[in-house]
Design a protein around this motif. Sequence first.
Motif, PDB file in Angstrom:
ATOM      1  N   LYS A  36      -0.126 -22.613  30.400  1.00 44.16           N
ATOM      2  CA  LYS A  36      -1.183 -23.474  31.361  1.00 44.16           C
ATOM      3  C   LYS A  36      -0.117 -24.010  32.677  1.00 44.16           C
ATOM      4  N   THR A  37       1.052 -23.995  32.491  1.00 41.96           N
ATOM      5  CA  THR A  37       2.131 -24.508  33.528  1.00 41.96           C
ATOM      6  C   THR A  37       2.062 -23.587  34.814  1.00 41.96           C
ATOM      7  N   TRP A  38       1.951 -22.299  34.526  1.00 40.35           N
ATOM      8  CA  TRP A  38       2.076 -21.258  35.713  1.00 40.35           C
ATOM      9  C   TRP A  38       0.843 -20.290  35.969  1.00 40.35           C
ATOM     10  N   LEU A  39      -0.224 -20.284  35.038  1.00 44.03           N
ATOM     11  CA  LEU A  39      -1.577 -19.399  35.322  1.00 44.03           C
ATOM     12  C   LEU A  39      -2.063 -19.999  36.581  1.00 44.03           C
ATOM     13  N   PRO A  40      -2.316 -18.902  37.590  1.00 41.02           N
ATOM     14  CA  PRO A  40      -2.782 -19.061  38.736  1.00 41.02           C
ATOM     15  C   PRO A  40      -3.941 -19.825  39.029  1.00 41.02           C
ATOM     16  N   TRP A  41      -5.020 -19.478  38.142  1.00 38.96           N
ATOM     17  CA  TRP A  41      -6.384 -19.787  38.111  1.00 38.96           C
ATOM     18  C   TRP A  41      -6.559 -21.226  37.808  1.00 38.96           C
ATOM     19  N   LEU A  42      -5.682 -21.981  37.302  1.00 39.20           N
ATOM     20  CA  LEU A  42      -5.759 -23.364  36.975  1.00 39.20           C
ATOM     21  C   LEU A  42      -5.328 -24.285  38.097  1.00 39.20           C
ATOM     22  N   ILE A  43      -4.585 -23.716  39.244  1.00 38.32           N
ATOM     23  CA  ILE A  43      -4.254 -24.622  40.422  1.00 38.32           C
ATOM     24  C   ILE A  43      -5.258 -25.171  41.120  1.00 38.32           C
ATOM     25  N   TYR A  44      -6.748 -24.652  40.679  1.00 44.09           N
ATOM     26  CA  TYR A  44      -7.842 -24.803  41.860  1.00 44.09           C
ATOM     27  C   TYR A  44      -8.345 -26.285  41.180  1.00 44.09           C
ATOM     28  N   GLU A  45      -8.086 -26.631  39.789  1.00 44.09           N
ATOM     29  CA  GLU A  45      -8.896 -27.720  39.285  1.00 44.09           C
ATOM     30  C   GLU A  45      -7.997 -28.397  38.412  1.00 44.09           C
ATOM     31  N   ILE A  77       4.292  -8.109  36.024  1.00 40.84           N
ATOM     32  CA  ILE A  77       2.970  -8.558  35.779  1.00 40.84           C
ATOM     33  C   ILE A  77       1.897  -7.606  36.305  1.00 40.84           C
ATOM     34  N   GLN A  78       0.833  -7.381  35.623  1.00 40.33           N
ATOM     35  CA  GLN A  78      -0.148  -6.305  36.020  1.00 40.33           C
ATOM     36  C   GLN A  78      -1.634  -6.890  35.758  1.00 40.33           C
ATOM     37  N   ILE A  79      -2.425  -6.647  36.753  1.00 43.84           N
ATOM     38  CA  ILE A  79      -3.759  -7.177  36.542  1.00 43.84           C
ATOM     39  C   ILE A  79      -4.575  -5.541  36.707  1.00 43.84           C
ATOM     40  N   THR A  80      -5.590  -5.439  35.660  1.00 44.04           N
ATOM     41  CA  THR A  80      -6.423  -4.200  35.798  1.00 44.04           C
ATOM     42  C   THR A  80      -7.711  -4.668  35.618  1.00 44.04           C
ATOM     43  N   GLY A  81      -8.666  -4.099  36.227  1.00 46.42           N
ATOM     44  CA  GLY A  81     -10.230  -4.474  35.917  1.00 46.42           C
ATOM     45  C   GLY A  81     -10.982  -3.540  36.634  1.00 46.42           C
ATOM     46  N   LYS A  82     -12.272  -3.721  36.281  1.00 43.78           N
ATOM     47  CA  LYS A  82     -13.413  -2.865  36.730  1.00 43.78           C
ATOM     48  C   LYS A  82     -14.775  -3.619  37.119  1.00 43.78           C
ATOM     49  N   LEU A  83     -15.269  -3.144  38.230  1.00 47.88           N
ATOM     50  CA  LEU A  83     -16.468  -4.237  38.803  1.00 47.88           C
ATOM     51  C   LEU A  83     -17.747  -3.494  38.285  1.00 47.88           C
ATOM     52  N   PRO A  84     -18.878  -4.372  38.134  1.00 43.03           N
ATOM     53  CA  PRO A  84     -20.042  -4.008  37.704  1.00 43.03           C
ATOM     54  C   PRO A  84     -20.705  -2.858  38.698  1.00 43.03           C
ATOM     55  N   PHE A  85     -21.481  -1.991  38.519  1.00 41.93           N
ATOM     56  CA  PHE A  85     -22.079  -0.899  39.465  1.00 41.93           C
ATOM     57  C   PHE A  85     -22.207  -1.392  40.646  1.00 41.93           C
ATOM     58  N   PRO A 115     -14.909 -16.021  35.330  1.00 40.01           N
ATOM     59  CA  PRO A 115     -15.999 -15.572  36.008  1.00 40.01           C
ATOM     60  C   PRO A 115     -16.041 -16.288  37.373  1.00 40.01           C
ATOM     61  N   ALA A 116     -15.116 -17.234  37.616  1.00 36.86           N
ATOM     62  CA  ALA A 116     -15.350 -18.028  38.853  1.00 36.86           C
ATOM     63  C   ALA A 116     -14.380 -17.210  39.948  1.00 36.86           C
ATOM     64  N   PHE A 117     -13.667 -16.266  39.426  1.00 39.12           N
ATOM     65  CA  PHE A 117     -12.922 -15.263  40.323  1.00 39.12           C
ATOM     66  C   PHE A 117     -13.207 -13.854  40.294  1.00 39.12           C
ATOM     67  N   TYR A 118     -13.325 -13.384  38.876  1.00 42.98           N
ATOM     68  CA  TYR A 118     -13.724 -11.940  38.517  1.00 42.98           C
ATOM     69  C   TYR A 118     -15.099 -11.679  37.868  1.00 42.98           C
ATOM     70  N   PRO A 119     -15.985 -10.952  38.302  1.00 44.96           N
ATOM     71  CA  PRO A 119     -17.505 -10.879  37.558  1.00 44.96           C
ATOM     72  C   PRO A 119     -17.044 -10.268  36.307  1.00 44.96           C
ATOM     73  N   ASN A 120     -16.236  -9.440  36.016  1.00 42.61           N
ATOM     74  CA  ASN A 120     -16.061  -8.904  34.509  1.00 42.61           C
ATOM     75  C   ASN A 120     -14.583  -9.235  33.956  1.00 42.61           C
ATOM     76  N   ASP A 121     -14.411  -9.019  32.480  1.00 41.09           N
ATOM     77  CA  ASP A 121     -13.145  -9.174  32.077  1.00 41.09           C
ATOM     78  C   ASP A 121     -12.261  -8.369  32.755  1.00 41.09           C
ATOM     79  N   VAL A 122     -11.030  -8.948  32.762  1.00 43.68           N
ATOM     80  CA  VAL A 122      -9.671  -7.988  33.371  1.00 43.68           C
ATOM     81  C   VAL A 122      -8.661  -8.205  32.554  1.00 43.68           C
ATOM     82  N   HIS A 123      -7.714  -7.239  32.544  1.00 42.28           N
ATOM     83  CA  HIS A 123      -6.436  -7.153  31.653  1.00 42.28           C
ATOM     84  C   HIS A 123      -5.423  -7.580  32.372  1.00 42.28           C
ATOM     85  N   PHE A 124      -4.595  -8.670  31.888  1.00 42.83           N
ATOM     86  CA  PHE A 124      -3.494  -9.311  32.507  1.00 42.83           C
ATOM     87  C   PHE A 124      -2.374  -9.328  31.589  1.00 42.83           C
TER      88      PHE A 124
END
Length: 343
Positions: A52-61, A138-146, A114-123
């Motif tokens: 919780k201390t360092w995850l970037p998506w939590l800084i917005y709220e 650190i690696q992020i991998t994802g795939k977008l809907p069609f 979902p506020a940042f990526y439309p599908n699940d991503v691997h972190f």
Amino acid sequence: MIVIVFLITFCTTVLLAYLFLFNGRFFSRQNAVIGVPIEVIAEDLSDLTNWKTWLPWLIYEPKAYVDYEYLNSGIHSVLPTCLVWQGKLIKDGYITLEPSRSSAHYFHTLLEAPAFYPNDVHFNIDLTKQKDRTLVTIQITGKLPFFSRWKQRNYGLRADKDTELALLKLLAYLNKYSKASSHEYNAPAFEWLERTRLDNVDAVTRPFVVSNQPMSQKMDQGFHDLITELGPENPPAGPCFALYKKADIAHHYFSGRLGIPVQNLVPCELYPERIVLRGSYLHLRYMGSYQNLSLGWHVLYSFMRLHHLKPHRRRYGVEVFEVGPLQTNHSKDFVTSVYLPIK
């Protein structure tokens, strides 16, 4: 009949081109070395309550609701395996830490944001031992809907900046275990100041274009030239600023104007002009090195999207360098106000 055949051929060609040009996959990887033993980092990361201390998506709220779930049984049930958040802006999301061997220095997670990526991503976080130090990747991998594949480049850039921010925040967090100087790793800080309007300013300016050199080098030279031409009898009347007409992070191309507010007490070769910045701006105060200043824009754009606003692309983006090298010797204490024009 010919028209129907033509339309079918045209649609098929467009579909094949779409499938060929946009596979919908995006990928980002960042790494750095920290002077902390790999066993210490692995033990810390195995406890999801520390994330919780360092995850970037939590800084917005910062006041979002955060909880933990225990999804596995057996020996791993002592520690939570899922971090869940709920917020008005960042919506409902979670990050699940998938089980691995106790001796493995690899952390594989599934992120639903979902506020940042439309599908699940691997972190994923990979640790590699380097004597008494550790390489953190650190690696992020994802795939977008069609039907979102055409946004592949935008989401790739977003993943790049999320990865960079996550790594900086994680290193700063882990630095408490380091025997090196406490100033070796410093994560940037952000202060969200919502919507504002900018005052007119009298300033001398000069155009700048950055394409194949570091941004800081180009700006240092530009401001140095402006101050030299002003002379010692015309001191700046306020902090320096930059107006961005175009900013293409992917291709490292930036253009706009550099400016210094002046009172024009003594005539010189430069002639002041009235800078009028109309309309509303979103304001973010960034505290940290200029090297990571692009993260300020990334965070500000994310705030804009979370508030369902649109940028005004015909107006200048603005950076005001409130505290810089002339005021402090530590880059972590630099303060830059970033203004994004909105419709």
